[in-house]
Design a protein around this motif. Structure first.
Motif, mmCIF file in Angstrom:
data_model
loop_
_atom_site.group_PDB
_atom_site.id
_atom_site.type_symbol
_atom_site.label_atom_id
_atom_site.label_comp_id
_atom_site.label_asym_id
_atom_site.label_seq_id
_atom_site.Cartn_x
_atom_site.Cartn_y
_atom_site.Cartn_z
ATOM 1 N N CYS A 22 11.341 -1.658 -1.878
ATOM 2 C CA CYS A 22 10.857 -3.008 -2.162
ATOM 3 C C CYS A 22 9.383 -3.034 -2.553
ATOM 4 N N HIS A 23 8.576 -2.245 -1.851
ATOM 5 C CA HIS A 23 7.135 -2.233 -2.148
ATOM 6 C C HIS A 23 6.832 -1.015 -3.011
ATOM 7 N N SER A 24 7.378 -1.016 -4.217
ATOM 8 C CA SER A 24 7.353 0.208 -5.011
ATOM 9 C C SER A 24 5.961 0.571 -5.502
ATOM 10 N N LYS A 71 -3.310 0.343 -6.886
ATOM 11 C CA LYS A 71 -4.253 -0.186 -5.912
ATOM 12 C C LYS A 71 -3.543 -1.143 -4.963
ATOM 13 N N HIS A 72 -2.775 -2.062 -5.541
ATOM 14 C CA HIS A 72 -2.103 -3.052 -4.714
ATOM 15 C C HIS A 72 -0.671 -2.666 -4.442
ATOM 16 N N SER A 73 -0.213 -3.018 -3.263
ATOM 17 C CA SER A 73 1.206 -2.974 -3.023
ATOM 18 C C SER A 73 1.757 -4.298 -3.557
ATOM 19 N N ASN A 74 3.059 -4.399 -3.693
ATOM 20 C CA ASN A 74 3.620 -5.639 -4.237
ATOM 21 C C ASN A 74 4.601 -6.248 -3.263
ATOM 22 N N THR A 127 4.009 -16.339 1.836
ATOM 23 C CA THR A 127 2.625 -16.521 2.277
ATOM 24 C C THR A 127 1.997 -15.158 2.506
ATOM 25 N N ARG A 128 0.873 -14.939 1.887
ATOM 26 C CA ARG A 128 0.197 -13.663 2.007
ATOM 27 C C ARG A 128 -0.363 -13.472 3.414
ATOM 28 N N ILE A 129 -0.167 -12.291 3.953
ATOM 29 C CA ILE A 129 -0.602 -12.041 5.330
ATOM 30 C C ILE A 129 -1.907 -11.253 5.355
ATOM 31 N N HIS A 130 -1.914 -10.104 4.676
ATOM 32 C CA HIS A 130 -3.130 -9.266 4.681
ATOM 33 C C HIS A 130 -4.044 -9.719 3.563
ATOM 34 N N ASN A 131 -5.308 -9.825 3.861
ATOM 35 C CA ASN A 131 -6.219 -10.273 2.826
ATOM 36 C C ASN A 131 -7.638 -9.821 3.137
ATOM 37 N N LEU A 132 -8.081 -8.786 2.471
ATOM 38 C CA LEU A 132 -9.463 -8.338 2.656
ATOM 39 C C LEU A 132 -10.382 -9.266 1.866
ATOM 40 N N PRO A 133 -11.639 -9.392 2.306
ATOM 41 C CA PRO A 133 -12.581 -10.200 1.521
ATOM 42 C C PRO A 133 -12.775 -9.587 0.129
ATOM 43 N N TYR A 136 -13.267 -2.953 -1.515
ATOM 44 C CA TYR A 136 -12.341 -2.235 -2.383
ATOM 45 C C TYR A 136 -11.384 -1.427 -1.523
ATOM 46 N N PHE A 137 -10.107 -1.695 -1.645
ATOM 47 C CA PHE A 137 -9.117 -0.903 -0.931
ATOM 48 C C PHE A 137 -8.006 -0.531 -1.900
ATOM 49 N N ASN A 138 -7.576 0.716 -1.842
ATOM 50 C CA ASN A 138 -6.595 1.200 -2.791
ATOM 51 C C ASN A 138 -5.409 1.825 -2.052
ATOM 52 N N HIS A 139 -4.224 1.283 -2.276
ATOM 53 C CA HIS A 139 -3.047 1.795 -1.565
ATOM 54 C C HIS A 139 -2.684 3.220 -1.928
ATOM 55 N N SER A 140 -2.615 3.504 -3.239
ATOM 56 C CA SER A 140 -2.123 4.830 -3.616
ATOM 57 C C SER A 140 -3.067 5.927 -3.102
ATOM 58 N N GLN A 141 -4.348 5.614 -3.051
ATOM 59 C CA GLN A 141 -5.310 6.578 -2.520
ATOM 60 C C GLN A 141 -4.955 6.974 -1.084
ATOM 61 N N HIS A 142 -4.479 6.009 -0.327
ATOM 62 C CA HIS A 142 -4.151 6.283 1.069
ATOM 63 C C HIS A 142 -2.730 6.811 1.225
ATOM 64 N N VAL A 143 -1.784 6.191 0.516
ATOM 65 C CA VAL A 143 -0.381 6.548 0.692
ATOM 66 C C VAL A 143 -0.062 7.881 0.011
ATOM 67 N N ILE A 158 -0.801 8.998 4.164
ATOM 68 C CA ILE A 158 -0.737 8.202 5.391
ATOM 69 C C ILE A 158 0.508 7.313 5.363
ATOM 70 N N GLU A 159 1.199 7.290 6.500
ATOM 71 C CA GLU A 159 2.393 6.454 6.628
ATOM 72 C C GLU A 159 2.006 4.980 6.607
ATOM 73 N N CYS A 160 2.882 4.170 6.042
ATOM 74 C CA CYS A 160 2.647 2.716 6.064
ATOM 75 C C CYS A 160 2.384 2.238 7.494
ATOM 76 N N GLN A 161 3.157 2.794 8.433
ATOM 77 C CA GLN A 161 3.098 2.293 9.811
ATOM 78 C C GLN A 161 1.760 2.564 10.489
ATOM 79 N N THR A 162 1.032 3.595 10.029
ATOM 80 C CA THR A 162 -0.270 3.867 10.624
ATOM 81 C C THR A 162 -1.166 2.639 10.496
ATOM 82 N N CYS A 163 -1.067 1.963 9.386
ATOM 83 C CA CYS A 163 -1.908 0.782 9.177
ATOM 84 C C CYS A 163 -1.167 -0.530 9.448
ATOM 85 N N HIS A 164 0.128 -0.555 9.162
ATOM 86 C CA HIS A 164 0.835 -1.834 9.278
ATOM 87 C C HIS A 164 1.655 -1.955 10.556
ATOM 88 N N GLY A 165 1.652 -0.907 11.382
ATOM 89 C CA GLY A 165 2.348 -0.996 12.655
ATOM 90 C C GLY A 165 3.855 -0.801 12.499
#
Ligand code: HEC
Ligand code: HEC
Ligand code: HEC
Ligand code: HEC
Ligand code: HEC
Ligand code: HEC
Length: 456
Positions: free
Chosen positions: A256-258, A264-267, A358-364, A368-375, A380-387
């Motif tokens: 789903c979150h391909s 940079k962004h997840s969808n 409704t959007r839940i996560h929202n950095l100011p 700058y945050f980049n998903h692919s850089q971390h994933v 890093i597993e999604c769960q490390t950051c998203h629980g």
């Protein structure tokens, strides 16, 4: 004697009190028992229970009185049964305690058993639960939905005291004026016309100072909280459950979150992705589903799918609304979970409209945050950051997303240095690692603490 001095003192106290509500905690210092209980709780229970909200198990706040009131059974007190539940939940269930039997079905997953816990341990845990969360771990502390222990009564009391002090200060000012007049009268000097307190210069100066300090304090507190919404769990337009999809049905997050792995962004998945499965899974299976047709129909209303024919409506945007409405009204009329008028309205309101999650996560914006850089690069597993998303019936923000949170992880986490060709440029580190001078490379060492890496 100069009475005005007392009013300055009052103002000082006043100031202390205005700032105090943010600093003072309502609780008494925790006892040894509570501290011991906290330790046990954190290591054994916190993975499944929060005190003030549902996690996997129910919120444990007030659990003692729940059991004391509802779980007496077979001549044994509810509290005693509660302790037996914590040790081994099957014990009260097998004994037929009706409260325990009904609690057993709370969640599809079962509670762990803790045969090793002694009676004293159980008492300690209960003491901690009754006491509530100790202090605040702050933004850099261990992650987990925020638990605050502000007691509103303390705030009321402080405000009450504050008003009292203002009154005292005014009375003292008045007395001071009177005394001055008496002194002057005695000396036979001319008495100046009395100055009302709000025209008194010192009073004005003190008041201005107070207001400035108060606003300053509020602004700073507000700024630190910006964007921090740990635990945020807004209501969504469809009761979509991550537990059901990612947990029980084991659908991969990236199905789903391909874009999380590539950009940079997840969808958030589009309605078409839902339809890959929900063309077939319509909520009309009498054996399955918590909501019957009520929730899945919203997907159909949004995208224009006729659940009777199994086909998309032709030219959906230009169909007569009353015709579409009647189809969904009839479709909902035999839902396993009976549709109320409100449920039907909610589905019809979705006709021909995109689903607005409704959007839940929202950095100011300045971060700058980049998903692919971390994933992908960081692995890093999604769960490390998203629980534990796969256990969340309703999704909430698990991590604080504060600067301290990012930085802590960058200090502690090693980069996959040797696997990633991007790091071939860091020749010095490679050499030092080869020579055994350096065991690992953390994100910090590749510049992960530099301001401009994270800030525009
Ligand atoms: C693996 C997850 C898990 C762990 C670990 C866990 N629990 Fe539970 N707990 C549950 C679930 C789930 C329920 C609801 C019952 C069910 O569905 O089986 C529950 C129910 C309870 C209840 C009953 C709540 C009520 O409202 O009456 C209490 C009390 C409780 N747990 C205490 C604890 C304590 C204390 C610990 C730590 C020593 C603990 N649990 C550890 C999952 C867990
Ligand atoms: C079947 C599709 C699907 C799967 C599988 C899925 N999600 Fe989601 N996810 C959604 C939808 C729809 C939303 C928006 C609704 C919501 O927040 O619950 C969402 C929202 C989220 C959000 C919050 C986004 C925001 O608004 O800030 C996160 C984080 C997330 N998912 C992580 C995960 C993780 C991690 C997994 C795997 C364990 C996963 N998802 C699996 C569909 C899915
Ligand atoms: C890969 C397959 C798949 C995808 C994609 C998928 N679902 Fe599901 N969905 C399921 C399954 C399986 C069930 C469980 C059906 C059951 O228990 O009868 C389900 C059930 C549901 C339910 C009913 C829950 C209930 O208890 O009544 C809702 C609502 C739902 N999905 C919404 C969505 C939404 C919204 C999307 C798109 C963001 C989506 N699903 C994408 C497989 C999928
Ligand atoms: C290093 C921590 C971290 C990891 C790992 C991570 N995320 Fe996120 N995620 C975040 C942050 C931080 C945000 C908020 C981003 C923003 O506001 O720009 C976020 C936001 C999201 C969103 C909302 C859309 C967006 O991009 O703002 C979704 C959906 C999501 N994550 C899904 C996932 C999934 C799925 C995975 C695993 C494949 C994953 N995340 C892995 C930290 C992480
Ligand atoms: C769970 C640990 C973790 C968390 C939390 C985390 N990061 Fe990272 N971050 C990493 C890792 C690991 C890398 C290195 C990835 C790689 O190998 O390129 C990284 C790399 C980065 C980089 C690139 C650094 C460079 O020198 O190239 C930026 C920028 C970044 N993260 C921003 C953030 C921001 C902003 C947040 C908070 C919203 C955050 N990270 C939270 C682990 C984390
Ligand atoms: C690893 C990523 C990262 C690095 C490195 C980083 N920041 Fe931040 N910074 C953040 C995030 C994320 C926030 C947003 C925090 C929030 O919303 O609470 C933030 C917020 C801020 C704020 C706004 C105040 C606040 O608390 O919201 C300031 C000012 C700031 N950073 C300055 C700096 C400076 C100066 C440096 C370099 C010494 C730096 N940052 C390095 C991630 C980072």
């Amino acid at each position: 004697m100069n009475v005005t001095r007392y009013s300055y003192l009052s103002f000082l106290l006043l100031f202390a009190l205005m700032v105090a509500p943010g600093l003072v905690r309502a609780q008494d210092a925790p006892s040894e028992q509570v501290l011991a209980g906290e330790k046990l709780y954190k290591s054994n229970c916190a993975s499944c229970h929060k005190l003030n909200a549902k996690l996997i198990g129910p919120a444990l706040e007030g659990v003692e009185s729940r059991w004391a009131e509802q779980a007496d059974h077979d001549g044994i007190s509810g509290r005693e049964w509660l302790k037996r539940w914590i040790k081994n939940w099957q014990d009260p269930v097998n004994a037929g305690n009706p409260y325990a039997v009904s609690m057993q079905n709370y969640d599809a997953s079962a509670m762990t058993q803790f045969p090793a816990l002694q009676d004293a341990d159980l008492e300690n845990i209960l003491a901690y639960i009754a006491y509530g969360p100790i202090g605040s771990t702050g933004p850099t502390g261990p992650t987990g939905p925020l638990e605050t222990a502000e007691n509103p009564y303390t705030a009321y009391m402080l405000w009450g005291l504050l008003i009292l002090l203002v009154v005292v200060a005014l009375v003292l000012l008045r007395v001071s004026n009177l005394l001055n007049r008496l002194v002057l009268e005695k000396a036979g000097e001319e008495i100046p016309a009395p100055v009302p307190f709000w025209k008194n210069k010192k009073f004005r100066a003190a008041l201005t100072l107070l207001i400035v300090i108060y606003i300053g304090n509020a602004t700073v507190t507000g700024a630190i909280d910006l964007g921090r919404q740990q635990g945020y769990m807004p209501e969504q337009p469809i009761k979509f459950s991550h537990e059901l999809h990612a947990g029980i049905n084991k659908i991969n997050c990236q199905y789903c979150h391909s874009s999380a792995a590539e950009s940079k962004h997840s969808n958030i998945p589009s309605t078409n992705v839902c339809m890959n499965c929900h063309k077939g899974i319509k909520g009309d299976d009498p054996k399955n589903g918590k909501y019957g047709k009520l929730e899945i129909s919203k997907i159909y209303a949004a995208i224009g799918f006729n659940p009777f024919s199994g086909q998309y409506f032709e030219d959906y945007a230009n169909q007569e609304k009353s015709y579409i409405d009647s189809i969904f009204t009839v479709w909902l009329s035999d839902s396993k979970v009976k549709a109320t008028d409100k449920d039907v309205e909610a589905v019809l309101a979705q006709v021909n409209k995109p689903i607005e999650w409704t959007r839940i996560h929202n950095l100011p914006d300045h971060v700058y945050f980049n998903h692919s850089q971390h994933v992908t690069a960081g692995g890093i597993e999604c769960q490390t950051c998203h629980g534990p998303v796969e256990t969340m019936e309703e999704l909430y923000q698990f991590s604080p997303l504060s600067m301290g949170w990012c930085i802590n992880c960058h200090r502690e986490t090693e980069v996959k240095f040797n696997q990633n060709p991007y790091y071939e440029t860091f020749q010095v580190y490679h050499e030092r690692m080869k020579e055994g001078e350096m065991k690992n490379v953390t994100v910090e060492k590749i510049g992960g603490l530099e301001c401009q890496k994270c800030h525009y």
